[in-house]
Design an enzyme around this catalytic site. Structure first.
Site, PDB file in Angstrom:
ATOM      1  N   ASP A 187      -8.033  30.789  39.302  1.00 19.99           N
ATOM      2  CA  ASP A 187      -6.940  30.775  38.593  1.00 19.99           C
ATOM      3  C   ASP A 187      -6.744  32.159  37.840  1.00 19.99           C
ATOM      4  OD1 ASP A 187      -5.391  28.198  36.798  1.00 19.99           O
ATOM      5  OD2 ASP A 187      -5.350  30.355  35.744  1.00 19.99           O
ATOM      6  N   ILE A 188      -5.358  32.531  37.695  1.00 22.52           N
ATOM      7  CA  ILE A 188      -5.108  33.964  37.245  1.00 22.52           C
ATOM      8  C   ILE A 188      -5.372  34.332  35.780  1.00 22.52           C
ATOM      9  CG2 ILE A 188      -2.524  33.698  36.546  1.00 22.52           C
ATOM     10  CD1 ILE A 188      -1.966  36.272  38.206  1.00 22.52           C
ATOM     11  N   ASN A 226      -2.619  18.282  35.954  1.00 23.86           N
ATOM     12  CA  ASN A 226      -1.409  17.898  34.937  1.00 23.86           C
ATOM     13  C   ASN A 226      -0.302  17.516  35.516  1.00 23.86           C
ATOM     14  OD1 ASN A 226      -3.269  18.942  32.818  1.00 23.86           O
ATOM     15  ND2 ASN A 226      -2.977  20.924  33.458  1.00 23.86           N
ATOM     16  N   GLY A 259       1.380  19.669  30.335  1.00 22.75           N
ATOM     17  CA  GLY A 259       1.196  20.927  30.336  1.00 22.75           C
ATOM     18  C   GLY A 259       1.426  21.619  31.696  1.00 22.75           C
ATOM     19  N   GLN A 260       2.064  20.804  32.675  1.00 22.04           N
ATOM     20  CA  GLN A 260       1.986  21.228  33.867  1.00 22.04           C
ATOM     21  C   GLN A 260       3.262  22.599  33.861  1.00 22.04           C
ATOM     22  OE1 GLN A 260       3.533  18.603  37.014  1.00 22.04           O
ATOM     23  NE2 GLN A 260       3.170  19.823  38.634  1.00 22.04           N
ATOM     24  N   SER A 261       2.852  23.548  34.556  1.00 20.38           N
ATOM     25  CA  SER A 261       3.456  24.546  34.499  1.00 20.38           C
ATOM     26  C   SER A 261       3.982  25.199  35.851  1.00 20.38           C
ATOM     27  CB  SER A 261       2.957  25.713  33.701  1.00 20.38           C
ATOM     28  OG  SER A 261       1.644  26.325  34.359  1.00 20.38           O
ATOM     29  N   HIS A 320      -1.685  20.823  42.234  1.00 24.22           N
ATOM     30  CA  HIS A 320      -2.955  21.227  42.231  1.00 24.22           C
ATOM     31  C   HIS A 320      -3.947  20.743  41.443  1.00 24.22           C
ATOM     32  CE1 HIS A 320      -0.047  22.955  38.982  1.00 24.22           C
ATOM     33  NE2 HIS A 320      -1.315  23.156  38.326  1.00 24.22           N
ATOM     34  N   HIS A 346      -7.301  21.445  39.265  1.00 27.35           N
ATOM     35  CA  HIS A 346      -7.993  22.441  38.630  1.00 27.35           C
ATOM     36  C   HIS A 346      -9.407  22.033  38.703  1.00 27.35           C
ATOM     37  CE1 HIS A 346      -4.803  24.308  35.914  1.00 27.35           C
ATOM     38  NE2 HIS A 346      -4.448  23.290  36.150  1.00 27.35           N
TER      39      HIS A 346
HETATM   40  P1  5GP Z   1      -0.797  23.825  35.199  1.00 21.04           P
HETATM   41  O1  5GP Z   1      -0.495  24.354  34.055  1.00 21.04           O
HETATM   42  O2  5GP Z   1       0.630  23.734  36.277  1.00 21.04           O
HETATM   43  O3  5GP Z   1      -1.540  22.672  35.466  1.00 21.04           O
HETATM   44  O4  5GP Z   1      -1.667  24.912  36.109  1.00 21.04           O
HETATM   45  C1  5GP Z   1      -1.093  26.176  36.556  1.00 21.04           C
HETATM   46  C2  5GP Z   1      -2.212  27.095  36.572  1.00 21.04           C
HETATM   47  O5  5GP Z   1      -1.693  28.301  37.605  1.00 21.04           O
HETATM   48  C3  5GP Z   1      -2.405  27.841  35.467  1.00 21.04           C
HETATM   49  O6  5GP Z   1      -3.893  27.684  34.882  1.00 21.04           O
HETATM   50  C4  5GP Z   1      -2.083  29.303  35.487  1.00 21.04           C
HETATM   51  O7  5GP Z   1      -2.726  30.075  35.001  1.00 21.04           O
HETATM   52  C5  5GP Z   1      -2.156  29.516  36.989  1.00 21.04           C
HETATM   53  N1  5GP Z   1      -1.424  30.386  37.576  1.00 21.04           N
HETATM   54  C6  5GP Z   1       0.146  30.640  37.385  1.00 21.04           C
HETATM   55  N2  5GP Z   1       0.702  31.321  38.238  1.00 21.04           N
HETATM   56  C7  5GP Z   1      -0.335  31.882  38.803  1.00 21.04           C
HETATM   57  C8  5GP Z   1      -0.659  32.838  40.088  1.00 21.04           C
HETATM   58  O8  5GP Z   1       0.311  33.485  40.322  1.00 21.04           O
HETATM   59  N3  5GP Z   1      -1.620  32.827  40.649  1.00 21.04           N
HETATM   60  C9  5GP Z   1      -2.956  32.419  40.170  1.00 21.04           C
HETATM   61  N4  5GP Z   1      -3.848  32.563  40.845  1.00 21.04           N
HETATM   62  N5  5GP Z   1      -2.539  31.321  39.386  1.00 21.04           N
HETATM   63  C10 5GP Z   1      -1.731  31.130  38.731  1.00 21.04           C
END
Ligand code: 5GP
Ligand code: ZN
Length: 118
Positions: A34-35, A91, A97-99, A104, A106
């Protein structure tokens, strides 16, 4: 649903079109760091197939989803968090909080995780 979505960042990562720290990949899924890590170990298991969220996972995706869960265990062992413990999170949509709208899982570990999550 298309197998790949051109504007989706995780499709781009899976296709090696966008840089990411990939720690594992096979024909069905990719695992990346994760970034913005929320724990010492924070990995994301993503299917190569573009599935928006669990709401969009269908009967035909059962083998893929099961495979991803076996990869979770494999990653936990490889990163040394299998015995201490780790959390897997998916998520779905705004209130969770899905972004990134490409399914995916985690994997969070390497520290004590509180329960329940916020
Ligand atoms: P969500 O919030 O959808 O459950 O998780 C998305 C995750 O993807 C977040 O933890 C965010 O830090 C990670 N993320 C978003 N953009 C990137 C990216 O470009 N590269 C990587 N490695 N992780 C990303
Ligand atoms: Zn995608």
């Amino acid at each position: 649903m298309p197998v790949k979505s051109l504007e989706c960042i995780f499709c781009q990562v899976a296709a090696h079109e966008k840089a990411a720290k990939i720690v594992y990949e096979d024909e069905r899924c990719v695992v990346l760091q994760d970034i913005n890590p929320k724990a010492p170990v924070h990995l994301l298991v993503i299917p190569r197939k573009h599935i928006v969220s669990l709401n969009d996972a269908m009967e035909g995706d059962k083998l893929l989803l099961g495979h991803m869960l076996t990869v979770v265990g494999q990653m936990a062992r490889q990163h040394g968090i299998d015995s201490t413990g780790y959390r897997t999170v998916i998520n779905t949509n705004a209130e969770a909080g899905q972004s990134v709208f490409h399914l995916h899982i985690h994997i969070l570990g390497g520290r004590v995780l509180r329960w329940p999550p916020g």
